[in-house]
Design an enzyme around this catalytic site. Structure first.
Site, PDB file in Angstrom:
ATOM      1  N   HIS A  36      34.006  32.520  43.134  1.00 42.57           N
ATOM      2  CA  HIS A  36      34.407  33.921  43.235  1.00 42.57           C
ATOM      3  C   HIS A  36      33.253  34.805  42.768  1.00 42.57           C
ATOM      4  CE1 HIS A  36      36.564  37.684  42.497  1.00 42.57           C
ATOM      5  NE2 HIS A  36      37.508  37.217  43.289  1.00 42.57           N
ATOM      6  N   GLU A  67      33.060  37.310  40.965  1.00 38.77           N
ATOM      7  CA  GLU A  67      33.055  37.665  39.546  1.00 38.77           C
ATOM      8  C   GLU A  67      32.468  36.538  38.703  1.00 38.77           C
ATOM      9  OE1 GLU A  67      36.876  40.556  40.285  1.00 38.77           O
ATOM     10  OE2 GLU A  67      37.173  38.639  39.238  1.00 38.77           O
ATOM     11  N   GLY A  86      38.683  45.254  44.096  1.00 40.95           N
ATOM     12  CA  GLY A  86      39.203  46.065  43.003  1.00 40.95           C
ATOM     13  C   GLY A  86      38.749  47.508  43.018  1.00 40.95           C
ATOM     14  N   GLU A 109      34.662  37.825  50.808  1.00 45.39           N
ATOM     15  CA  GLU A 109      35.052  38.926  49.929  1.00 45.39           C
ATOM     16  C   GLU A 109      33.852  39.838  49.700  1.00 45.39           C
ATOM     17  OE1 GLU A 109      36.116  37.405  46.071  1.00 45.39           O
ATOM     18  OE2 GLU A 109      34.168  36.462  45.871  1.00 45.39           O
ATOM     19  N   GLY A 162      43.929  40.050  45.165  1.00 50.09           N
ATOM     20  CA  GLY A 162      43.773  40.211  43.732  1.00 50.09           C
ATOM     21  C   GLY A 162      44.932  40.952  43.101  1.00 50.09           C
ATOM     22  N   GLY A 163      44.711  42.210  42.757  1.00 47.63           N
ATOM     23  CA  GLY A 163      45.699  42.988  42.010  1.00 47.63           C
ATOM     24  C   GLY A 163      47.068  43.053  42.649  1.00 47.63           C
ATOM     25  N   ASN A 191      45.238  35.762  43.527  1.00 49.59           N
ATOM     26  CA  ASN A 191      44.373  35.466  42.386  1.00 49.59           C
ATOM     27  C   ASN A 191      44.723  36.432  41.252  1.00 49.59           C
ATOM     28  OD1 ASN A 191      42.297  34.929  40.597  1.00 49.59           O
ATOM     29  ND2 ASN A 191      40.694  35.838  41.869  1.00 49.59           N
ATOM     30  N   TRP A 192      45.382  35.909  40.219  1.00 52.97           N
ATOM     31  CA  TRP A 192      45.806  36.769  39.114  1.00 52.97           C
ATOM     32  C   TRP A 192      44.653  37.123  38.171  1.00 52.97           C
ATOM     33  CZ3 TRP A 192      51.304  35.191  36.977  1.00 52.97           C
ATOM     34  CH2 TRP A 192      52.269  35.467  37.962  1.00 52.97           C
ATOM     35  N   SER A 195      40.508  44.248  48.254  1.00 55.39           N
ATOM     36  CA  SER A 195      41.506  45.328  48.241  1.00 55.39           C
ATOM     37  C   SER A 195      42.516  45.187  49.372  1.00 55.39           C
ATOM     38  CB  SER A 195      40.822  46.698  48.297  1.00 55.39           C
ATOM     39  OG  SER A 195      40.029  46.906  47.131  1.00 55.39           O
TER      40      SER A 195
END
Length: 249
Positions: free
Chosen positions: A94, A96, A170, A164, A230-231, A11-12, A209
């Protein structure tokens, strides 16, 4: 340990540019070499068509999907639009978006149903906050989210659940393997209770993470059928080792 084919989805989020699509070549090459692993990248809407054109067999997805096929919904994108752009899957619910856009379980369910209706593999996200976990409410919160967010996975699409824990997204923190095992077992039981034998085949991803250093340990946990990353999915250097760890499990 899970016997289901693993799915590693990147997931960018609100990151990426045309130049960053150069990372897809190495990611796609690793995906082709990873027997028994499905690999997907979900870039921003603006990059889906470009990513799909150069994906090399890599599945390209979206980060959200509107619940309606069309209409007066300024700034939103529907499942038919995503498919036309080349998306093969989408994330919905998600944490967020639940927090920033105040998305309810009912809205997440409607979005998932729309995506599944149009044949998109759909990753439905659930997870508790740090306050929920500290208060001993993690299981109750996730169970309620599952009850409210999951659609009936009918049609040509495939439903996937991503657990999640919000406090691990993150932050550099990751749930312990015991925490993951407990929550994934709870999710599996819920899926079987609600969908019967089909619930035993729905893949459950861990997101929070995930990185090369902890991927193998996480993938060894029962009912962990892959990861929502993610990252670490933004570069092949960080994402490819996660794919390779999944292939070894």
């Amino acid at each position: 340990m899970s016997v289901r084919r693993k799915l590693i989805a990147g997931n960018w989020k609100m990151n990426g540019s045309r130049a960053q699509l150069a990372e897809l070549s190495a990611i796609a090459a690793a995906a082709r070499e990873a027997a028994g692993v499905d690999v997907a990248i979900c870039p921003p809407f603006t990059l889906i068509s470009l990513a799909a054109a150069r994906a090399g067999g890599l599945a390209i997805g979206a980060q959200d999907c509107h619940q309606s096929d069309s209409g007066a919904h300024t700034g939103n994108v529907s499942a038919p639009m995503l498919k036309e752009a080349g998306a093969r899957l989408t994330i919905v619910g998600h944490s967020e978006r639940r927090a920033d856009q105040h998305e309810s379980d009912a809205l997440v369910s409607a979005k998932a149903q729309a995506a599944i209706r149009h044949g998109l593999r759909t990753i439905v996200c659930v997870g508790e906050s740090e306050a929920d976990r500290a208060a001993g409410r993690a299981g109750k919160v996730v169970s309620a989210q599952l009850s409210g967010s999951l659609p009936d996975p009918e049609g040509d699409g495939e439903m996937v659940v991503a657990y999640e824990p919000i406090w691990a997204i993150g932050t550099g923190k990751s749930a312990t393997t015991a925490d993951v095992a407990e929550m994934h077992a709870l999710i599996r039981a819920h899926l079987i209770d609600n969908f019967g034998d089909r619930g035993g085949r729905i893949r459950i991803l861990y997101g929070g993470s995930v990185k090369a250093e902890n991927a193998a340990e996480l993938f060894a946990v029962d009912n962990v059928d892959g990861a929502l990353v993610g990252g670490a999915s933004l570069t092949a250097e960080q994402f490819v080792p996660i794919i390779q760890a999944a292939a070894r499990c």
